[in-house]
Design a protein around this motif. Sequence first.
Motif, PDB file in Angstrom:
ATOM      1  N   SER A   1       0.830  -1.212   0.000  1.00 47.50           N
ATOM      2  CA  SER A   1       0.000   0.000   0.000  1.00 47.50           C
ATOM      3  C   SER A   1       0.857   1.251   0.000  1.00 47.50           C
ATOM      4  O   SER A   1       0.530   2.232  -0.682  1.00 47.50           O
ATOM      5  CB  SER A   1      -0.923   0.010   1.213  1.00 47.50           C
ATOM      6  OG  SER A   1      -1.810  -1.074   1.170  1.00 47.50           O
ATOM      7  N   LEU A   2       1.951   1.233   0.748  1.00 51.22           N
ATOM      8  CA  LEU A   2       2.834   2.402   0.764  1.00 51.22           C
ATOM      9  C   LEU A   2       3.476   2.625  -0.598  1.00 51.22           C
ATOM     10  O   LEU A   2       3.639   3.770  -1.027  1.00 51.22           O
ATOM     11  CB  LEU A   2       3.896   2.243   1.845  1.00 51.22           C
ATOM     12  CG  LEU A   2       3.386   2.368   3.282  1.00 51.22           C
ATOM     13  CD1 LEU A   2       4.509   2.092   4.273  1.00 51.22           C
ATOM     14  CD2 LEU A   2       2.762   3.728   3.531  1.00 51.22           C
TER      15      LEU A   2
ATOM     16  N   THR B   1       0.933   4.224  -2.793  1.00 55.65           N
ATOM     17  CA  THR B   1       0.630   5.633  -2.533  1.00 55.65           C
ATOM     18  C   THR B   1       1.442   6.556  -3.434  1.00 55.65           C
ATOM     19  O   THR B   1       1.055   7.707  -3.645  1.00 55.65           O
ATOM     20  CB  THR B   1       0.887   6.016  -1.063  1.00 55.65           C
ATOM     21  OG1 THR B   1       2.234   5.731  -0.735  1.00 55.65           O
ATOM     22  CG2 THR B   1      -0.068   5.326  -0.127  1.00 55.65           C
TER      23      THR B   1
ATOM     24  N   LEU C   1      -4.689   1.453   2.393  1.00 58.39           N
ATOM     25  CA  LEU C   1      -4.262   1.646   3.779  1.00 58.39           C
ATOM     26  C   LEU C   1      -5.463   1.698   4.721  1.00 58.39           C
ATOM     27  O   LEU C   1      -5.411   1.168   5.831  1.00 58.39           O
ATOM     28  CB  LEU C   1      -3.433   2.925   3.910  1.00 58.39           C
ATOM     29  CG  LEU C   1      -2.002   2.855   3.395  1.00 58.39           C
ATOM     30  CD1 LEU C   1      -1.372   4.245   3.377  1.00 58.39           C
ATOM     31  CD2 LEU C   1      -1.175   1.897   4.234  1.00 58.39           C
ATOM     32  N   LEU C   2      -6.539   2.326   4.275  1.00 59.20           N
ATOM     33  CA  LEU C   2      -7.755   2.378   5.081  1.00 59.20           C
ATOM     34  C   LEU C   2      -8.339   0.979   5.279  1.00 59.20           C
ATOM     35  O   LEU C   2      -8.690   0.593   6.398  1.00 59.20           O
ATOM     36  CB  LEU C   2      -8.784   3.300   4.429  1.00 59.20           C
ATOM     37  CG  LEU C   2     -10.119   3.431   5.157  1.00 59.20           C
ATOM     38  CD1 LEU C   2      -9.926   4.099   6.513  1.00 59.20           C
ATOM     39  CD2 LEU C   2     -11.101   4.201   4.316  1.00 59.20           C
TER      40      LEU C   2
ATOM     41  N   GLY D   1      -2.746   3.957  -3.069  1.00 62.99           N
ATOM     42  CA  GLY D   1      -2.556   3.231  -1.825  1.00 62.99           C
ATOM     43  C   GLY D   1      -3.376   3.723  -0.655  1.00 62.99           C
ATOM     44  O   GLY D   1      -3.539   2.992   0.328  1.00 62.99           O
ATOM     45  N   TRP D   2      -3.902   4.934  -0.718  1.00 62.39           N
ATOM     46  CA  TRP D   2      -4.645   5.467   0.418  1.00 62.39           C
ATOM     47  C   TRP D   2      -5.882   4.637   0.749  1.00 62.39           C
ATOM     48  O   TRP D   2      -6.107   4.327   1.925  1.00 62.39           O
ATOM     49  CB  TRP D   2      -4.994   6.934   0.195  1.00 62.39           C
ATOM     50  CG  TRP D   2      -3.758   7.766   0.053  1.00 62.39           C
ATOM     51  CD1 TRP D   2      -3.320   8.397  -1.075  1.00 62.39           C
ATOM     52  CD2 TRP D   2      -2.762   8.026   1.055  1.00 62.39           C
ATOM     53  NE1 TRP D   2      -2.123   9.031  -0.830  1.00 62.39           N
ATOM     54  CE2 TRP D   2      -1.754   8.816   0.468  1.00 62.39           C
ATOM     55  CE3 TRP D   2      -2.623   7.663   2.386  1.00 62.39           C
ATOM     56  CZ2 TRP D   2      -0.640   9.253   1.167  1.00 62.39           C
ATOM     57  CZ3 TRP D   2      -1.505   8.097   3.087  1.00 62.39           C
ATOM     58  CH2 TRP D   2      -0.528   8.882   2.474  1.00 62.39           C
ATOM     59  N   PRO D   3      -6.699   4.264  -0.224  1.00 64.53           N
ATOM     60  CA  PRO D   3      -7.843   3.389   0.113  1.00 64.53           C
ATOM     61  C   PRO D   3      -7.376   2.031   0.638  1.00 64.53           C
ATOM     62  O   PRO D   3      -7.995   1.462   1.536  1.00 64.53           O
ATOM     63  CB  PRO D   3      -8.599   3.234  -1.200  1.00 64.53           C
ATOM     64  CG  PRO D   3      -8.163   4.366  -2.045  1.00 64.53           C
ATOM     65  CD  PRO D   3      -6.772   4.698  -1.624  1.00 64.53           C
TER      66      PRO D   3
ATOM     67  N   TYR E   1      -0.912   7.357  -5.893  1.00 62.31           N
ATOM     68  CA  TYR E   1      -2.178   7.813  -5.324  1.00 62.31           C
ATOM     69  C   TYR E   1      -3.239   6.713  -5.271  1.00 62.31           C
ATOM     70  O   TYR E   1      -4.421   6.997  -5.192  1.00 62.31           O
ATOM     71  CB  TYR E   1      -2.727   9.033  -6.078  1.00 62.31           C
ATOM     72  CG  TYR E   1      -1.758  10.164  -6.088  1.00 62.31           C
ATOM     73  CD1 TYR E   1      -1.542  10.913  -4.943  1.00 62.31           C
ATOM     74  CD2 TYR E   1      -1.027  10.469  -7.225  1.00 62.31           C
ATOM     75  CE1 TYR E   1      -0.624  11.946  -4.934  1.00 62.31           C
ATOM     76  CE2 TYR E   1      -0.108  11.506  -7.231  1.00 62.31           C
ATOM     77  CZ  TYR E   1       0.084  12.236  -6.081  1.00 62.31           C
ATOM     78  OH  TYR E   1       0.989  13.253  -6.075  1.00 62.31           O
TER      79      TYR E   1
END
Length: 121
Positions: free
Chosen positions: A80-81, A84, A93-94, A89-91, A87
């Motif tokens: 996920s990192l 990111t 990470l959640l 990876g943010w979902p 752009y």
Amino acid sequence: MIEVSPPDNGNGLSMRTVTHVMYGLFALGLISAGFLGLATVAAVVLAYLKRADAAGTVYAAHMDWVLRTFWWGLLWLVLSLIATLFYLGWPALLVLGVWLVYRVIRGWLGLFAGELPTPDL
């Protein structure tokens, strides 16, 4: 056959207490959002150290549960990192955060009930 409660010889902490401490450390690492990441690492080290002592009991399954949660979570955290950067990876990470909290709660509730952690779908 899995023994629910190993005999306690009175030397040190019971395996049930050790397992509760392991879940507590893991949860502390999650609640602090990584600021107390050493607590999560301590939970993993504790699980590895006590896994042989818990062999054949329900507590061994809980230690395996925490170890699988940690290693799969670490893999998805790294992926996920990396994502990111694009752009994406943010979902992820959640979702990872929700999954980790779910696994800790599910496992800990199983421990309180004296049962095996339930497998994921």
